[in-house]
Enzyme design. Sequence first.
Site, PDB file in Angstrom:
ATOM      1  N   GLU A  57      -9.813   2.436   4.253  1.00 27.63           N
ATOM      2  CA  GLU A  57      -9.480   3.582   3.373  1.00 27.63           C
ATOM      3  C   GLU A  57     -10.767   4.183   2.780  1.00 27.63           C
ATOM      4  O   GLU A  57     -10.969   5.397   2.802  1.00 27.63           O
ATOM      5  CB  GLU A  57      -8.546   3.076   2.272  1.00 27.63           C
TER       6      GLU A  57
ATOM      7  N   LYS B  93      -4.591  -6.472   3.492  1.00 28.40           N
ATOM      8  CA  LYS B  93      -4.597  -5.334   2.550  1.00 28.40           C
ATOM      9  C   LYS B  93      -6.030  -4.963   2.154  1.00 28.40           C
ATOM     10  O   LYS B  93      -6.362  -3.781   1.996  1.00 28.40           O
ATOM     11  CB  LYS B  93      -3.763  -5.686   1.308  1.00 28.40           C
TER      12      LYS B  93
ATOM     13  N   HIS C 161      -7.489  -3.044   4.908  1.00 25.85           N
ATOM     14  CA  HIS C 161      -6.880  -1.701   4.810  1.00 25.85           C
ATOM     15  C   HIS C 161      -7.680  -0.848   3.820  1.00 25.85           C
ATOM     16  O   HIS C 161      -8.018   0.304   4.087  1.00 25.85           O
ATOM     17  CB  HIS C 161      -5.422  -1.822   4.364  1.00 25.85           C
ATOM     18  N   ASN C 162      -7.969  -1.433   2.670  1.00 29.15           N
ATOM     19  CA  ASN C 162      -8.689  -0.667   1.653  1.00 29.15           C
ATOM     20  C   ASN C 162     -10.122  -0.359   2.068  1.00 29.15           C
ATOM     21  O   ASN C 162     -10.645   0.707   1.757  1.00 29.15           O
ATOM     22  CB  ASN C 162      -8.653  -1.403   0.311  1.00 29.15           C
TER      23      ASN C 162
ATOM     24  N   SER D  97       0.823  -1.208   0.000  1.00 28.40           N
ATOM     25  CA  SER D  97       0.000   0.000   0.000  1.00 28.40           C
ATOM     26  C   SER D  97       0.854   1.254   0.000  1.00 28.40           C
ATOM     27  O   SER D  97       1.939   1.280   0.576  1.00 28.40           O
ATOM     28  CB  SER D  97      -0.914   0.032   1.221  1.00 28.40           C
TER      29      SER D  97
END
Length: 466
Positions: free
Chosen positions: A189, A182, A185-186, A128
């Site tokens: 986000e 990940k 995480h997104n 990232s």
Amino acid sequence: MSNAEIGLIGLGTMGAALALNIADNGFDIAVWNRTTATTHQFHKDAGDLAARITPTDDLEGLVAAIKEPRAIILMVPAGQAVDDQIKALRPLLGEDDMIIDAGNANFHDTNRRAQDAGDLPFLGIGVSGGEEGARFGPSVMGGGKRAHWDRVAHIMTAISAKHNDEPCATWMGEEGAGHFVKAVHNGIEYADMQMIAEIYGIMRDGLLMDTAAISDTFATWDKGPLRSYLIEISGKVAGATDPKTGKPMLDVIVDAAGQKGTGRWTVIEAQHLAAPIPAIEAAVVARNLSSQRDARAAGEALFGPAPHRFAHDMMPLATLEEALIAGKILCYAQGFGMIEKASKEFGWALPLPAIAEVWREGCIIRSEMLDDMATALREDPDRNLMTAPYFADILKKTHGALRQVVAHAALHGLPLPALSSGLAYFDAMRTARGTANMIQGQRDFFGAHGFERVDGGSGHHGPWGS
Ligand code: 6PG
């Protein structure tokens, strides 16, 4: 000549930046791209780093240019392209040679690819930080066999971002664990970005602030508890001017958000796991809804525009800041809660504190608050982050502001899907006696599904038929 330490396939924006980062950190790297001209142009543009880069014209040449046992990073679009690349590459490799998928893969695909690889070395790593992160230090979330990660950990830690000299690169667990982390995480986000956009909407439509004032506000908040990459760039986006028209950049950008799908993967997985992440779900829904421009215009024509404008001085900027602080904590609490649930479900032992640590620098959601989250999760990784004393204290001080913002926005017709679902999550999570007793009654009424009684026992039925 086989002297490159590592290879990389796919010189798109992210692949090219990652290859330069690897070379910049002193590792010789061999590269290959489907279009040979791209490979040579990349090498030509690499300046001083060109000496560390071996451009190759075909897969055989790439493989021959790397030291054994080899490690080759794939930076190709997620999905079929990764499977095709593995299929083409594997027959050229020895049984100790490793393939590393560093694209944004769906972790289910990574699980499958890891199983297909069997004992052949394979890693799926989440990277990232966008182009700048890939070039100068991303956050790296590794997945696969620990022994395989250990073989390349020195490269991954060297190229990663650093937080107080600590590398933001960690092994998360077996198979697709890195890509799963990940994806969450997104998801976070998406929610973080959506909440900022909602607050921008209040400043623009509720308080009638111009973009310069909005930009200054974000810049000021970036010096306080909200300090983060996303707040910083929001200030810069709001402050930019369109060179073509001289208007604020934000005024010429169409209000329909794109998405490559990682946020959607997170939401789908959360439903499978029964992990409540309403703010993240709301953020994905908001992106979907944003693209329905014609329908929204028709709705406005039918129902009329809402009375957006707030009465003068009704909403101090400090209240908006506090609301965003509360919303942000609640959104991260949901994301970490989902990781904890997945960890148990998939038998991964995902390292929650270490996840907060690798997100402190390099990645898109990097922020001051993540350092405190890492501390809170180190103290007790199993509790909901919103109940950790440090964050509970902040929420006690800020949830009133979130409530005020959500309530005023509702009265003025301003949609705040992520912030309002964050608030609903907070209220649900502090309500010991909820309303699902009614749902259990309904289920038993129409389907004899049975319910638990407060005075003990399960499988009870109500007197509905009598
Ligand atoms: C990152 C980003 C990145 C993401 C793109 C576009 O961590 O560097 O999350 O991986 O894919 O920024 O994402 P969307 O198109 O889904 O907004």
